[in-house]
Design a protein around this motif. Sequence first.
Motif, PDB file in Angstrom:
ATOM      1  N   GLU A   1      30.176  12.054   0.917  1.00  0.00           N
ATOM      2  CA  GLU A   1      29.517  12.616   2.142  1.00  0.00           C
ATOM      3  C   GLU A   1      28.030  13.471   1.812  1.00  0.00           C
ATOM      4  OE1 GLU A   1      32.379  15.268   3.562  1.00  0.00           O
ATOM      5  OE2 GLU A   1      33.618  13.853   4.533  1.00  0.00           O
ATOM      6  N   GLU A   2      28.018  14.010   0.775  1.00  0.00           N
ATOM      7  CA  GLU A   2      26.653  14.516   0.590  1.00  0.00           C
ATOM      8  C   GLU A   2      25.726  13.460   0.054  1.00  0.00           C
ATOM      9  OE1 GLU A   2      25.830  17.637   0.616  1.00  0.00           O
ATOM     10  OE2 GLU A   2      27.594  18.209   1.523  1.00  0.00           O
ATOM     11  N   LEU A   3      26.266  12.411  -0.489  1.00  0.00           N
ATOM     12  CA  LEU A   3      25.126  11.084  -0.896  1.00  0.00           C
ATOM     13  C   LEU A   3      24.921  10.532   0.298  1.00  0.00           C
ATOM     14  CD1 LEU A   3      26.654   9.426  -3.716  1.00  0.00           C
ATOM     15  CD2 LEU A   3      24.403  10.363  -3.687  1.00  0.00           C
ATOM     16  N   VAL A   4      25.659  10.614   1.416  1.00  0.00           N
ATOM     17  CA  VAL A   4      25.280   9.804   2.757  1.00  0.00           C
ATOM     18  C   VAL A   4      24.277  10.870   3.290  1.00  0.00           C
ATOM     19  CG1 VAL A   4      26.126   9.178   5.113  1.00  0.00           C
ATOM     20  CG2 VAL A   4      27.654   8.531   2.948  1.00  0.00           C
ATOM     21  N   ALA A   5      24.564  11.988   3.413  1.00  0.00           N
ATOM     22  CA  ALA A   5      23.489  12.996   3.844  1.00  0.00           C
ATOM     23  C   ALA A   5      22.307  12.864   3.362  1.00  0.00           C
ATOM     24  CB  ALA A   5      24.284  14.470   3.860  1.00  0.00           C
ATOM     25  N   ILE A   6      22.178  12.901   1.916  1.00  0.00           N
ATOM     26  CA  ILE A   6      20.789  12.942   1.265  1.00  0.00           C
ATOM     27  C   ILE A   6      20.158  11.590   1.439  1.00  0.00           C
ATOM     28  CG2 ILE A   6      21.382  11.857  -1.088  1.00  0.00           C
ATOM     29  CD1 ILE A   6      20.205  14.392  -2.210  1.00  0.00           C
ATOM     30  N   LEU A   7      20.958  10.576   1.653  1.00  0.00           N
ATOM     31  CA  LEU A   7      20.173   9.120   2.127  1.00  0.00           C
ATOM     32  C   LEU A   7      19.623   9.160   3.559  1.00  0.00           C
ATOM     33  CD1 LEU A   7      22.760   7.109  -0.119  1.00  0.00           C
ATOM     34  CD2 LEU A   7      20.143   7.436  -0.617  1.00  0.00           C
ATOM     35  N   GLY A   8      20.133  10.097   4.220  1.00  0.00           N
ATOM     36  CA  GLY A   8      19.701  10.100   5.624  1.00  0.00           C
ATOM     37  C   GLY A   8      20.694  10.112   6.719  1.00  0.00           C
ATOM     38  N   GLY A   9      21.981  10.152   6.366  1.00  0.00           N
ATOM     39  CA  GLY A   9      23.079  10.169   7.312  1.00  0.00           C
ATOM     40  C   GLY A   9      23.508   8.937   8.332  1.00  0.00           C
ATOM     41  N   GLU A  10      22.488   8.224   8.758  1.00  0.00           N
ATOM     42  CA  GLU A  10      22.798   7.313   9.652  1.00  0.00           C
ATOM     43  C   GLU A  10      21.745   6.264   9.322  1.00  0.00           C
ATOM     44  OE1 GLU A  10      24.058   8.372  13.161  1.00  0.00           O
ATOM     45  OE2 GLU A  10      22.024   9.026  13.950  1.00  0.00           O
ATOM     46  N   ALA A  11      21.884   4.993   9.728  1.00  0.00           N
ATOM     47  CA  ALA A  11      20.706   4.019   9.876  1.00  0.00           C
ATOM     48  C   ALA A  11      19.958   4.425  11.033  1.00  0.00           C
ATOM     49  CB  ALA A  11      21.339   2.482   9.835  1.00  0.00           C
ATOM     50  N   ARG A  12      18.553   3.976  10.650  1.00  0.00           N
ATOM     51  CA  ARG A  12      17.716   4.341  11.843  1.00  0.00           C
ATOM     52  C   ARG A  12      16.949   2.965  12.006  1.00  0.00           C
ATOM     53  NH1 ARG A  12      11.979   4.265  13.210  1.00  0.00           N
ATOM     54  NH2 ARG A  12      11.328   5.990  12.154  1.00  0.00           N
ATOM     55  N   ARG A  13      16.842   2.427  13.155  1.00  0.00           N
ATOM     56  CA  ARG A  13      16.313   1.260  13.595  1.00  0.00           C
ATOM     57  C   ARG A  13      14.811   1.192  13.997  1.00  0.00           C
ATOM     58  NH1 ARG A  13      19.969  -2.798  12.174  1.00  0.00           N
ATOM     59  NH2 ARG A  13      22.193  -2.037  12.853  1.00  0.00           N
ATOM     60  N   LEU A  14      14.072   0.504  14.079  1.00  0.00           N
ATOM     61  CA  LEU A  14      12.549   0.255  14.395  1.00  0.00           C
ATOM     62  C   LEU A  14      12.447   0.902  15.692  1.00  0.00           C
ATOM     63  CD1 LEU A  14      11.481  -3.034  12.849  1.00  0.00           C
ATOM     64  CD2 LEU A  14      10.479  -0.728  12.127  1.00  0.00           C
ATOM     65  N   ASN A  15      11.408   1.549  15.867  1.00  0.00           N
ATOM     66  CA  ASN A  15      11.080   1.974  17.408  1.00  0.00           C
ATOM     67  C   ASN A  15      10.247   1.061  17.840  1.00  0.00           C
ATOM     68  OD1 ASN A  15      12.456   4.556  17.150  1.00  0.00           O
ATOM     69  ND2 ASN A  15      10.850   5.471  16.226  1.00  0.00           N
ATOM     70  N   PHE A  16      10.521   0.215  18.965  1.00  0.00           N
ATOM     71  CA  PHE A  16       9.813  -0.667  19.692  1.00  0.00           C
ATOM     72  C   PHE A  16       8.931  -0.400  20.714  1.00  0.00           C
ATOM     73  CE2 PHE A  16      13.068  -3.184  17.439  1.00  0.00           C
ATOM     74  CZ  PHE A  16      12.160  -4.251  17.015  1.00  0.00           C
ATOM     75  N   ALA A  17       7.833  -0.540  20.841  1.00  0.00           N
ATOM     76  CA  ALA A  17       6.897  -0.165  22.183  1.00  0.00           C
ATOM     77  C   ALA A  17       7.401  -0.736  23.653  1.00  0.00           C
ATOM     78  CB  ALA A  17       5.585  -0.903  21.934  1.00  0.00           C
TER      79      ALA A  17
END
Length: 531
Positions: free
Chosen positions: A80-96
């Motif tokens: 769980e701490e590894l997941v948190a240090i790597l960002g927690g969850e996947a983030r997608r590209l922000n499209f215009a």
Amino acid sequence: MFANLSDRLTSTFRNLRGKGRLTEADIDGTIREIRRALLDADVAVPVVRTFTGNIRERALGAEVSGALNPGQQVVKIVNEELVAILGGEARRLNFAKSGPTVIMLAGLQGAGKTTLAGKLAHHLKENGQTPLLVAADLQRPNAVNQLQVVGERAGVPVFAPEPGVTREGERVKGNPVKVAKKGLKEAEQRQHSVVIVDTAGRLGIDQELMKQAADIRKAIEPDEVLFVIDAMIGQDAVATAQAFDQGVDITGVVLTKLDGDTRGGAALSVREVTGKPILFASTGEKLDEFEVFHPDRMASRILDMGDIMTLIEQAEKKFDQAEAERMAAKVTKGEDFTFTDFLAQMQQLKNMGSMKKMLGMLPGMGAMRDQIENFDERELVRTEAIVQSMTPLERDNPKVLNGSRRARIAKGSGVTVADVNSLVKRFEQAQQMMRAMARGGGMPQLPGQGGGPGAWGGMPGGKKSKGKQAPQKKVKGKSGNPAKRAQQEAAARNKSAAPQAPSGSAFGLSQQPEDFDPSKLESDLGKYLGR
């Protein structure tokens, strides 16, 4: 990928397995080994302190002391701490919301920006976008030409109004800021949905590099500024990422060369230090060896718990759904599995890419890393050649394969008769497994997770063999007292039947036998993923 770090962590957790209660000394010893493993992986010291501090605080709390299996609870905390240090969850590209989405790539020279630009364009194209690549790196020799080659391979157009530097020592021609602005206008006119701007890098951070990158950012106002970083540079990633964040205000990070001798320092440091999410990871040279970065999946890989979700996604993308349904219907009806089916499954498996990478995504495969690395991918080609050297009759009815036919097949495929015999024998074992599945035996276990015929694993829930039973082990020092002797024999039988806790991964998953042969996995893994 993270091989050394993974080995160190799983070795540390192995010492906790089976303990009914963990003392403070046990936890301190575990934290000490985790700290050493992270420092050896070149993770930034402040990140190591924060990470191990959080683990120690939670491990000494009620969630471990009250757990039925405290060792596994510690592993769960580390995950769980590894997941948190790597960002927690996947983030997608922000499209215009309107007009083309503008993505600017920034980073040092040699990080792989140009190749990454082609991979990102290929990824977006596969997801329904219409990207345009813009060659704004005019100072690295042949950078423009390289982007054009990469764009052609990806099937994506490249806007390159300036040739840039074509040989070492040549003076830079053209203005990268003007090229970037023209590229944006070109995309608007051609109605491209995404613009990817490849910018110049340096061997080190300097004011000229940052000013040029900042000017391009100001001119095109990108929706995303992705910092491309070589995953093998370790702690240097921290200073580099901070400099680019201050200079151009990056919005996300892309890790490249994760297939190399990656110690893990960059991946575990850059997110925690900059606060910017890791969006993508490049895992090889090919265009499709590029994936969305999932912190939970990466943490599972580091802890040798596999990455089944990525494996399934790759299977869904590459496998022919109609063929999978046909195969499933055939198994359900109890029809014989033929060499024609075997060939179709193997060809679909080859479409998924490297067998080594797929095997590495299975739980507990860290214990088999040397065998996997020594696996010859050409073995699949040789196996395919043997099957293709058969006639349609022989593929559909292997029982007709007598000695002369096998000799002809061996000659036609450039192998020995022994190779053909070995393949036929393994194939017959696969047929037995498929018949057992049709009788309600359930899916076969993956290799190493139970006994069974050959290399295709066991058949849980299937009928017991009526063949010759295994001889009982003799009890040493057998007592002359009949009652005591009966107790000794019962204890020996219970000991031999008791399941042993495997030690292949952090949770004790999937310990493989010593004689495990990865070259025999293609059929089983194909059916497992294609069901």
